[in-house]
Scaffold this motif. Structure first.
Motif, PDB file in Angstrom:
ATOM      1  N   VAL A   1       1.105  -0.741  -0.654  1.00  0.00           N
ATOM      2  CA  VAL A   1      -0.008  -0.204  -0.201  1.00  0.00           C
ATOM      3  C   VAL A   1       0.687   1.356  -0.117  1.00  0.00           C
ATOM      4  CG1 VAL A   1      -1.399   1.130   0.988  1.00  0.00           C
ATOM      5  CG2 VAL A   1      -1.852  -1.012   1.385  1.00  0.00           C
ATOM      6  N   GLU A   2       1.227   2.079  -0.636  1.00  0.00           N
ATOM      7  CA  GLU A   2       1.766   3.475  -1.095  1.00  0.00           C
ATOM      8  C   GLU A   2       0.609   4.723  -0.718  1.00  0.00           C
ATOM      9  OE1 GLU A   2       2.554   0.410  -5.275  1.00  0.00           O
ATOM     10  OE2 GLU A   2       0.576   1.523  -3.548  1.00  0.00           O
ATOM     11  N   SER A   3       1.692   5.500  -0.368  1.00  0.00           N
ATOM     12  CA  SER A   3       1.317   6.689   0.535  1.00  0.00           C
ATOM     13  C   SER A   3       2.491   7.429  -0.124  1.00  0.00           C
ATOM     14  CB  SER A   3       0.990   6.301   1.366  1.00  0.00           C
ATOM     15  OG  SER A   3       1.769   5.757   2.399  1.00  0.00           O
ATOM     16  N   GLY A   4       1.565   9.035   0.112  1.00  0.00           N
ATOM     17  CA  GLY A   4       2.651   9.449  -0.026  1.00  0.00           C
ATOM     18  C   GLY A   4       2.446  10.747  -0.493  1.00  0.00           C
ATOM     19  N   GLY A   5       1.709  10.811  -2.043  1.00  0.00           N
ATOM     20  CA  GLY A   5       2.074  11.038  -3.517  1.00  0.00           C
ATOM     21  C   GLY A   5       1.107  12.657  -3.642  1.00  0.00           C
ATOM     22  N   GLY A   6       1.175  13.229  -4.255  1.00  0.00           N
ATOM     23  CA  GLY A   6       0.819  14.468  -4.049  1.00  0.00           C
ATOM     24  C   GLY A   6       1.110  15.067  -5.570  1.00  0.00           C
ATOM     25  N   LEU A   7       0.470  16.595  -5.212  1.00  0.00           N
ATOM     26  CA  LEU A   7       0.713  17.673  -5.942  1.00  0.00           C
ATOM     27  C   LEU A   7       1.991  18.912  -5.377  1.00  0.00           C
ATOM     28  CD1 LEU A   7       0.207  19.878  -8.571  1.00  0.00           C
ATOM     29  CD2 LEU A   7      -1.666  21.311  -7.140  1.00  0.00           C
ATOM     30  N   VAL A   8       2.998  19.188  -6.362  1.00  0.00           N
ATOM     31  CA  VAL A   8       3.473  19.699  -5.535  1.00  0.00           C
ATOM     32  C   VAL A   8       4.893  20.251  -6.762  1.00  0.00           C
ATOM     33  CG1 VAL A   8       5.515  17.700  -6.138  1.00  0.00           C
ATOM     34  CG2 VAL A   8       6.745  19.760  -4.266  1.00  0.00           C
ATOM     35  N   GLN A   9       5.294  21.556  -6.552  1.00  0.00           N
ATOM     36  CA  GLN A   9       5.556  22.554  -7.818  1.00  0.00           C
ATOM     37  C   GLN A   9       7.204  21.749  -7.604  1.00  0.00           C
ATOM     38  OE1 GLN A   9       5.555  26.221  -5.472  1.00  0.00           O
ATOM     39  NE2 GLN A   9       3.872  26.511  -6.964  1.00  0.00           N
ATOM     40  N   ALA A  10       7.652  21.876  -9.081  1.00  0.00           N
ATOM     41  CA  ALA A  10       8.444  21.929  -9.624  1.00  0.00           C
ATOM     42  C   ALA A  10      10.062  22.474  -8.750  1.00  0.00           C
ATOM     43  CB  ALA A  10       9.326  22.347 -10.953  1.00  0.00           C
ATOM     44  N   GLY A  11      10.205  21.087  -9.035  1.00  0.00           N
ATOM     45  CA  GLY A  11      12.190  21.531  -6.888  1.00  0.00           C
ATOM     46  C   GLY A  11      12.174  21.511  -6.405  1.00  0.00           C
ATOM     47  N   GLY A  12      10.950  21.111  -5.686  1.00  0.00           N
ATOM     48  CA  GLY A  12      10.153  20.344  -4.257  1.00  0.00           C
ATOM     49  C   GLY A  12      10.203  19.142  -4.170  1.00  0.00           C
ATOM     50  N   SER A  13       9.573  18.580  -2.933  1.00  0.00           N
ATOM     51  CA  SER A  13      10.560  16.579  -2.631  1.00  0.00           C
ATOM     52  C   SER A  13       8.601  16.590  -2.114  1.00  0.00           C
ATOM     53  CB  SER A  13      11.024  16.989  -1.540  1.00  0.00           C
ATOM     54  OG  SER A  13      12.340  17.969  -2.232  1.00  0.00           O
ATOM     55  N   LEU A  14       8.823  15.529  -2.152  1.00  0.00           N
ATOM     56  CA  LEU A  14       7.850  14.740  -1.872  1.00  0.00           C
ATOM     57  C   LEU A  14       8.618  13.155  -1.173  1.00  0.00           C
ATOM     58  CD1 LEU A  14       4.673  14.536  -4.491  1.00  0.00           C
ATOM     59  CD2 LEU A  14       5.024  15.412  -2.136  1.00  0.00           C
ATOM     60  N   ARG A  15       8.012  12.403  -0.496  1.00  0.00           N
ATOM     61  CA  ARG A  15       8.793  11.015   0.301  1.00  0.00           C
ATOM     62  C   ARG A  15       6.998   9.864   0.109  1.00  0.00           C
ATOM     63  NH1 ARG A  15       9.927   8.698   6.379  1.00  0.00           N
ATOM     64  NH2 ARG A  15      11.543   7.305   5.644  1.00  0.00           N
ATOM     65  N   LEU A  16       7.556   9.134  -0.728  1.00  0.00           N
ATOM     66  CA  LEU A  16       6.908   8.018  -1.037  1.00  0.00           C
ATOM     67  C   LEU A  16       7.022   6.913   0.032  1.00  0.00           C
ATOM     68  CD1 LEU A  16       6.032   7.563  -4.450  1.00  0.00           C
ATOM     69  CD2 LEU A  16       4.885   9.146  -3.044  1.00  0.00           C
ATOM     70  N   SER A  17       5.852   6.065   0.609  1.00  0.00           N
ATOM     71  CA  SER A  17       6.179   5.215   1.418  1.00  0.00           C
ATOM     72  C   SER A  17       5.105   4.417   0.482  1.00  0.00           C
ATOM     73  CB  SER A  17       5.248   4.662   3.165  1.00  0.00           C
ATOM     74  OG  SER A  17       6.427   6.695   3.705  1.00  0.00           O
ATOM     75  N   CYS A  18       5.712   2.792   1.274  1.00  0.00           N
ATOM     76  CA  CYS A  18       4.934   1.730   0.788  1.00  0.00           C
ATOM     77  C   CYS A  18       5.076   0.649   2.230  1.00  0.00           C
ATOM     78  CB  CYS A  18       5.467   1.531  -0.536  1.00  0.00           C
ATOM     79  SG  CYS A  18       4.471  -0.878  -0.976  1.00  0.00           S
ATOM     80  N   ALA A  19       3.376   0.485   2.526  1.00  0.00           N
ATOM     81  CA  ALA A  19       3.564  -0.064   3.742  1.00  0.00           C
ATOM     82  C   ALA A  19       2.893  -1.677   3.442  1.00  0.00           C
ATOM     83  CB  ALA A  19       2.112  -0.183   4.862  1.00  0.00           C
ATOM     84  N   THR A  20       3.993  -3.273   3.691  1.00  0.00           N
ATOM     85  CA  THR A  20       3.605  -4.132   3.010  1.00  0.00           C
ATOM     86  C   THR A  20       2.695  -5.001   3.750  1.00  0.00           C
ATOM     87  OG1 THR A  20       5.372  -4.912   4.140  1.00  0.00           O
ATOM     88  CG2 THR A  20       5.763  -4.178   2.023  1.00  0.00           C
ATOM     89  N   SER A  21       2.258  -6.009   3.592  1.00  0.00           N
ATOM     90  CA  SER A  21       1.904  -7.027   4.716  1.00  0.00           C
ATOM     91  C   SER A  21       1.866  -8.408   4.297  1.00  0.00           C
ATOM     92  CB  SER A  21       0.602  -6.394   5.771  1.00  0.00           C
ATOM     93  OG  SER A  21      -0.216  -6.578   4.126  1.00  0.00           O
ATOM     94  N   GLY A  22       1.836  -8.888   4.922  1.00  0.00           N
ATOM     95  CA  GLY A  22       1.686 -10.653   3.877  1.00  0.00           C
ATOM     96  C   GLY A  22       3.228 -11.153   3.754  1.00  0.00           C
ATOM     97  N   LEU A  23       3.921 -10.808   3.348  1.00  0.00           N
ATOM     98  CA  LEU A  23       5.385 -11.356   2.790  1.00  0.00           C
ATOM     99  C   LEU A  23       6.312 -11.105   4.034  1.00  0.00           C
ATOM    100  CD1 LEU A  23       6.857  -9.291   0.123  1.00  0.00           C
ATOM    101  CD2 LEU A  23       5.443  -8.717   1.578  1.00  0.00           C
ATOM    102  N   THR A  24       7.290 -12.364   4.142  1.00  0.00           N
ATOM    103  CA  THR A  24       8.249 -11.969   4.996  1.00  0.00           C
ATOM    104  C   THR A  24       9.188 -10.864   3.888  1.00  0.00           C
ATOM    105  OG1 THR A  24       8.171 -14.206   5.403  1.00  0.00           O
ATOM    106  CG2 THR A  24      10.268 -13.081   5.590  1.00  0.00           C
ATOM    107  N   PHE A  25       8.857  -9.394   4.636  1.00  0.00           N
ATOM    108  CA  PHE A  25       9.337  -8.593   4.260  1.00  0.00           C
ATOM    109  C   PHE A  25      11.020  -8.585   3.820  1.00  0.00           C
ATOM    110  CE2 PHE A  25       9.062  -4.091   2.093  1.00  0.00           C
ATOM    111  CZ  PHE A  25      10.320  -3.444   2.977  1.00  0.00           C
ATOM    112  N   SER A  26      11.615  -8.334   4.923  1.00  0.00           N
ATOM    113  CA  SER A  26      13.060  -8.694   5.109  1.00  0.00           C
ATOM    114  C   SER A  26      14.142  -9.654   4.074  1.00  0.00           C
ATOM    115  CB  SER A  26      14.025  -8.919   6.650  1.00  0.00           C
ATOM    116  OG  SER A  26      13.064 -10.097   6.599  1.00  0.00           O
TER     117      SER A  26
END
Length: 126
Positions: free
Chosen positions: A5-30
């Motif tokens: 499940v991704e999150s953190g997207g959005g609208l940003v001006q050129a030159g700006g920053s965003l941080r996306l996250s992806c939370a996982t479940s149901g698999l041995t993530f490591s």
């Protein structure tokens, strides 16, 4: 049931920053290499970045190298994509993905994805 499940997207001006996250479940993530892909309108989905299980190796597409950073927190089963100096051409839906098999390398994520997230929209205005 595996979920990414991704999150953190959005609208940003050129030159700006965003941080996306992806939370996982149901698999041995490591045990899985993880990656980010993106798909712009009218274009094919393309590789953005990948990271191996231990975060000791990362790969980037040339178009984002030096601006994006992939990282992971195995204790939280989450992978991140820090995006700096964003450009209008970075506008796309961004997808989180896992490798096909446990213990696959970061390189293999580019060519063989096991699980996909649903995507999060990133829009960069110029």
């Amino acid at each position: 049931q595996v979920q990414l499940v991704e999150s953190g997207g959005g609208l940003v001006q050129a030159g700006g920053s965003l941080r996306l996250s992806c939370a996982t479940s149901g698999l041995t993530f490591s045990s899985y290499a993880m990656g980010w892909f993106r798909q712009a309108p009218g274009k094919e989905r393309e590789f953005v970045a990948a990271i191996n299980r231990s975060a000791g190796n990362t790969l980037y597409a040339d178009s984002v190298k030096g601006r994006f950073t992939i990282s992971r927190d195995n204790a939280k089963n989450t992978v991140f994509l820090q995006m700096n100096s964003l450009k209008s051409e970075d506008t796309a839906v961004y997808y989180c993905a896992s490798s096909s098999r446990p213990y696959d390398t970061a390189e293999t994520v580019r060519f063989g994805v096991g699980y996909w997230g649903q995507g999060t929209q990133v829009t960069v205005s110029s």
